[in-house]
Write a protein that holds these residues in place. Sequence first.
Motif, PDB file in Angstrom:
ATOM      1  N   LEU A 197       7.194   0.089   9.065  1.00 55.72           N
ATOM      2  CA  LEU A 197       7.231  -0.899   8.736  1.00 55.72           C
ATOM      3  C   LEU A 197       8.370  -1.654   8.070  1.00 55.72           C
ATOM      4  O   LEU A 197       8.303  -2.882   8.076  1.00 55.72           O
ATOM      5  CB  LEU A 197       6.483  -0.650   6.289  1.00 55.72           C
ATOM      6  N   ASP A 198       9.373  -0.745   7.731  1.00 58.23           N
ATOM      7  CA  ASP A 198      10.859  -1.975   7.881  1.00 58.23           C
ATOM      8  C   ASP A 198      11.447  -1.763   8.902  1.00 58.23           C
ATOM      9  O   ASP A 198      11.862  -2.841   9.043  1.00 58.23           O
ATOM     10  CB  ASP A 198      12.423  -0.108   7.516  1.00 58.23           C
ATOM     11  N   ILE A 199      10.741  -2.377  10.475  1.00 55.69           N
ATOM     12  CA  ILE A 199      11.047  -2.239  11.478  1.00 55.69           C
ATOM     13  C   ILE A 199      10.205  -3.509  12.063  1.00 55.69           C
ATOM     14  O   ILE A 199      11.146  -4.059  12.093  1.00 55.69           O
ATOM     15  CB  ILE A 199      10.811  -0.988  12.512  1.00 55.69           C
ATOM     16  N   ASP A 239      12.731  -2.196   0.361  1.00 60.41           N
ATOM     17  CA  ASP A 239      12.453  -1.045  -1.373  1.00 60.41           C
ATOM     18  C   ASP A 239      12.596   0.058  -1.200  1.00 60.41           C
ATOM     19  O   ASP A 239      12.443   0.507  -1.926  1.00 60.41           O
ATOM     20  CB  ASP A 239      11.081  -2.141  -1.723  1.00 60.41           C
ATOM     21  N   ALA A 240      12.017   0.682  -0.475  1.00 60.59           N
ATOM     22  CA  ALA A 240      11.583   2.188   0.049  1.00 60.59           C
ATOM     23  C   ALA A 240      13.043   2.782  -0.267  1.00 60.59           C
ATOM     24  O   ALA A 240      13.067   4.025  -0.351  1.00 60.59           O
ATOM     25  CB  ALA A 240      10.702   2.053   1.364  1.00 60.59           C
ATOM     26  N   LYS A 253       1.359  -1.509  -0.054  1.00 58.20           N
ATOM     27  CA  LYS A 253       0.203  -0.001   0.034  1.00 58.20           C
ATOM     28  C   LYS A 253       1.014   1.209  -0.238  1.00 58.20           C
ATOM     29  O   LYS A 253       0.731   1.900  -0.415  1.00 58.20           O
ATOM     30  CB  LYS A 253      -0.916   0.259   1.474  1.00 58.20           C
ATOM     31  N   GLU A 254       1.858   1.216   0.729  1.00 56.37           N
ATOM     32  CA  GLU A 254       3.321   2.308   0.495  1.00 56.37           C
ATOM     33  C   GLU A 254       3.838   3.010  -0.266  1.00 56.37           C
ATOM     34  O   GLU A 254       3.928   4.061  -0.858  1.00 56.37           O
ATOM     35  CB  GLU A 254       3.898   1.979   1.990  1.00 56.37           C
ATOM     36  N   PHE A 255       3.716   1.162  -1.380  1.00 56.52           N
ATOM     37  CA  PHE A 255       4.837   1.510  -2.884  1.00 56.52           C
ATOM     38  C   PHE A 255       3.529   2.484  -3.168  1.00 56.52           C
ATOM     39  O   PHE A 255       4.310   3.719  -4.182  1.00 56.52           O
ATOM     40  CB  PHE A 255       4.635  -0.047  -2.938  1.00 56.52           C
ATOM     41  N   TYR A 256       2.180   1.910  -3.398  1.00 57.55           N
ATOM     42  CA  TYR A 256       1.664   2.619  -4.332  1.00 57.55           C
ATOM     43  C   TYR A 256       1.232   3.956  -4.178  1.00 57.55           C
ATOM     44  O   TYR A 256       0.411   4.980  -4.759  1.00 57.55           O
ATOM     45  CB  TYR A 256       0.071   1.824  -4.369  1.00 57.55           C
ATOM     46  N   ASP A 257       1.313   4.233  -2.860  1.00 57.92           N
ATOM     47  CA  ASP A 257       1.343   5.801  -2.452  1.00 57.92           C
ATOM     48  C   ASP A 257       2.714   6.513  -2.294  1.00 57.92           C
ATOM     49  O   ASP A 257       2.852   7.695  -1.930  1.00 57.92           O
ATOM     50  CB  ASP A 257       1.532   5.663  -0.872  1.00 57.92           C
ATOM     51  N   GLY A 258       4.039   5.560  -2.841  1.00 59.74           N
ATOM     52  CA  GLY A 258       5.224   6.966  -3.456  1.00 59.74           C
ATOM     53  C   GLY A 258       5.415   6.945  -2.553  1.00 59.74           C
ATOM     54  O   GLY A 258       6.475   7.513  -1.809  1.00 59.74           O
ATOM     55  N   TYR A 259       5.833   6.062  -1.347  1.00 58.87           N
ATOM     56  CA  TYR A 259       6.159   5.735  -0.115  1.00 58.87           C
ATOM     57  C   TYR A 259       6.530   7.049   0.774  1.00 58.87           C
ATOM     58  O   TYR A 259       7.429   7.767   0.939  1.00 58.87           O
ATOM     59  CB  TYR A 259       7.723   5.365  -0.088  1.00 58.87           C
ATOM     60  N   SER A 260       4.932   8.180   0.456  1.00 59.98           N
ATOM     61  CA  SER A 260       4.873   9.422   0.956  1.00 59.98           C
ATOM     62  C   SER A 260       5.161   9.381   2.400  1.00 59.98           C
ATOM     63  O   SER A 260       5.699  10.432   2.641  1.00 59.98           O
ATOM     64  CB  SER A 260       3.501  10.259   0.402  1.00 59.98           C
ATOM     65  N   THR A 267       6.709   8.993   5.758  1.00 57.19           N
ATOM     66  CA  THR A 267       8.404   8.682   5.987  1.00 57.19           C
ATOM     67  C   THR A 267       8.240   7.815   6.985  1.00 57.19           C
ATOM     68  O   THR A 267       8.701   6.744   7.645  1.00 57.19           O
ATOM     69  CB  THR A 267       9.262   9.551   5.690  1.00 57.19           C
ATOM     70  N   THR A 268       6.966   8.654   7.811  1.00 55.50           N
ATOM     71  CA  THR A 268       7.216   7.483   8.821  1.00 55.50           C
ATOM     72  C   THR A 268       6.516   6.127   9.126  1.00 55.50           C
ATOM     73  O   THR A 268       7.012   5.311  10.016  1.00 55.50           O
ATOM     74  CB  THR A 268       6.275   8.761  10.253  1.00 55.50           C
ATOM     75  N   GLU A 269       5.486   6.063   8.029  1.00 58.68           N
ATOM     76  CA  GLU A 269       4.966   4.012   7.895  1.00 58.68           C
ATOM     77  C   GLU A 269       6.230   3.752   7.633  1.00 58.68           C
ATOM     78  O   GLU A 269       6.438   2.622   8.022  1.00 58.68           O
ATOM     79  CB  GLU A 269       3.576   4.623   7.572  1.00 58.68           C
TER      80      GLU A 269
END
Length: 97
Positions: A63-65, A88-89, A48-55, A57-59
């Motif tokens: 997600l990376d953690i 990926d972000a 979902k964050e990918f499709y939102d363009g990783y905009s 950054t907190t989320e």
Amino acid sequence: MKYLIVDGYSQGTGIRDKYEGKQIELKTLPISSELFVKFTLWLEKYQKEFYDGYSNTTEVEKLDIEGENIAILLKRELINVKVEYYSDATMKSKLIV
């Protein structure tokens, strides 16, 4: 010895073989149902964050953690496997030891 990479790559399975480059279906791995569910939910949120363009950054950081923690659990459950986490972000990787 297998070398697996956990990543949230869009349209991927969330895990791939580092040297063969092939996506691996989670259901083919001998992992607990708890880890399977965590992995699946995390992958949905990451994509979902990918499709939102990783905009957000907190989320993405959260997600990376979470992804690193899933990679740690995967390493614990699989024997004789090296595991790496790839964001990926941020396009950064981390070997899970």
